[in-house]
Enzyme design. Structure first.
Site, PDB file in Angstrom:
ATOM      1  N   GLY A  65       0.722  -1.006   0.143  1.00 34.58           N
ATOM      2  CA  GLY A  65      -0.348  -0.248  -0.044  1.00 34.58           C
ATOM      3  C   GLY A  65       1.491   1.062   0.400  1.00 34.58           C
ATOM      4  N   GLY A 114      -0.408  -5.401   0.487  1.00 29.30           N
ATOM      5  CA  GLY A 114      -1.356  -4.897  -0.539  1.00 29.30           C
ATOM      6  C   GLY A 114      -2.063  -5.455  -0.923  1.00 29.30           C
ATOM      7  N   GLU A 137       5.178  -6.872   7.063  1.00 29.91           N
ATOM      8  CA  GLU A 137       4.899  -5.318   8.156  1.00 29.91           C
ATOM      9  C   GLU A 137       5.450  -5.552   9.353  1.00 29.91           C
ATOM     10  OE1 GLU A 137       2.366  -5.713   4.648  1.00 29.91           O
ATOM     11  OE2 GLU A 137       2.963  -7.940   6.455  1.00 29.91           O
ATOM     12  N   ASP A 145      -2.401  -6.840   8.250  1.00 28.44           N
ATOM     13  CA  ASP A 145      -3.293  -6.871   7.024  1.00 28.44           C
ATOM     14  C   ASP A 145      -4.459  -7.046   5.892  1.00 28.44           C
ATOM     15  OD1 ASP A 145      -1.650  -5.067   6.523  1.00 28.44           O
ATOM     16  OD2 ASP A 145      -3.614  -3.519   6.501  1.00 28.44           O
TER      17      ASP A 145
END
Length: 347
Positions: A65, A114, A137, A145
């Site tokens: 992302g 992402g 992450e 996530d």
């Protein structure tokens, strides 16, 4: 519609190509909203029978992302724009997960963060010799996530916990071995695969016919150690288990974990443990939004991005600095429900 996406129709296929080559096709808010818009339109279009996700030029499917946007948000607007990004990105993740038409994701290159979030919901996930798959992450103070809690907690042999904590990069053959990819194709046949799918040939048949036997997955050789040492839902137990293994592999993983955010590691382990109990992907995404909306503005995220992406000194000063410093009370606060009007909801 943004020029960061290339949208076209071929035969029975709707094709979405990510188009930010200089950023390895990292997702922006506009890309997330654009994909949701076109997927919504195609959902009721009888001429679109299958959706293909791929990328334009360059070495990546999708590197993640928009980390710089998230960091600016943490530092400048109290996380408001970052939470908006998460909200819309997670809606896209859920839309893909529940999409009624088959989705084929071509993970031909870097597939991280992402990129995992938009490829794992696909019914068909194609890895190649270029695939480099990771959820890195914990190295920037975040957590896996975009649905990572759901996917990783459901992998066999505690491979998910290993990936969440270490951020290990998997090659294409390892993705196939771990069940993160459904097929392994050489990159030179991908255009032929897309052509046949768009022409109306049965998807599984096309991918099966063009698939090849991949190299032996290196990770398979460590499956027993992963299952043993990452069998725990507390970080302290994982570290203690690795510490008594005198192999080079265990020493390397222990050293790697010492560089990760203790808070992010503890959040990730609880996330996977909680996700395994959930009944729906929407419940998982609501949980991840609660986590994301809070860790975004905790010190480790801005510091992690500074160390890895901004200054590139790879010397983050984590706060808390040790696993013992991350208390259960801190984790409870991160996972607690949001006010009803702030909770995440699907489309």
């Amino acid at each position: 519609m943004t020029d960061e996406l290339l949208i076209r129709r071929e035969g029975i296929a709707g094709i979405i190509s990510l188009n930010r080559p200089k950023a390895i096709h990292a997702l922006t808010l506009g890309m997330c909203r654009g994909m949701t818009e076109i997927l919504t339109a195609w959902a009721t279009d009888p001429d679109v029978k299958v959706v293909i996700l791929d990328h334009s030029e360059g070495r990546g499917f999708c590197s993640g992302g928009d980390i710089n946007l998230l960091r600016r948000s943490a530092l400048e607007d109290g996380g408001v724009s970052g939470r908006q990004f998460f909200f819309d990105e997670y809606r896209l993740n859920h839309q893909l997960f529940t999409y009624e038409k088959p989705v084929v994701a071509f993970m031909d290159g870097i597939t991280m963060g992402g990129g995992v979030g938009i490829s794992q919901p696909a019914k068909y996930r194609v890895a190649t010799e270029h695939t480099r798959f990771a959820m890195p992450e914990t190295g920037i103070g975040l957590f896996p996530d975009v649905g990572g809690g759901w996917y990783l907690s459901r992998l066999d042999g505690r491979v998910g916990q290993f990936l969440a904590l270490t951020g290990a990069r998997l090659k294409g053959e390892e993705c196939l071995w771990a069940d993160l990819a459904t097929h392994y194709l050489p990159s030179e046949v991908l255009e032929e695969a897309k052509r046949r799918i768009a022409a109306g040939h049965e998807i599984a048949g096309v991918l099966g016919a063009l698939a090849v036997t991949p190299p032996e997955p290196e990770m398979a050789g460590h499956a027993g150690q992963i299952h043993k040492h990452f069998a725990f839902d507390t970080l302290e137990e994982v570290l203690a288990s690795l510490d008594v293994d005198d192999s080079e592999w265990a020493a390397r993983e222990l050293a790697l974990l010492s560089t990760k955010s203790p808070q992010a590691c503890k959040v990730s382990l609880r996330q996977l443990a909680e996700s395994a109990k959930l009944e729906t992907f929407a419940q998982n995404m609501a949980m991840e939004y609660r986590i994301g909306s809070r860790v975004l503005t905790l010190p480790d995220f801005a510091e992690g991005v500074r160390a890895v992406i901004v200054d590139k000194d790879n010397a983050p000063k984590w706060n808390p600095a040790t696993p013992e410093g991350v208390t259960d009370e801190m984790l409870d606060a991160i996972f607690a429900p949001l006010p009803p009007e702030e909770e995440w909801t699907p489309l």
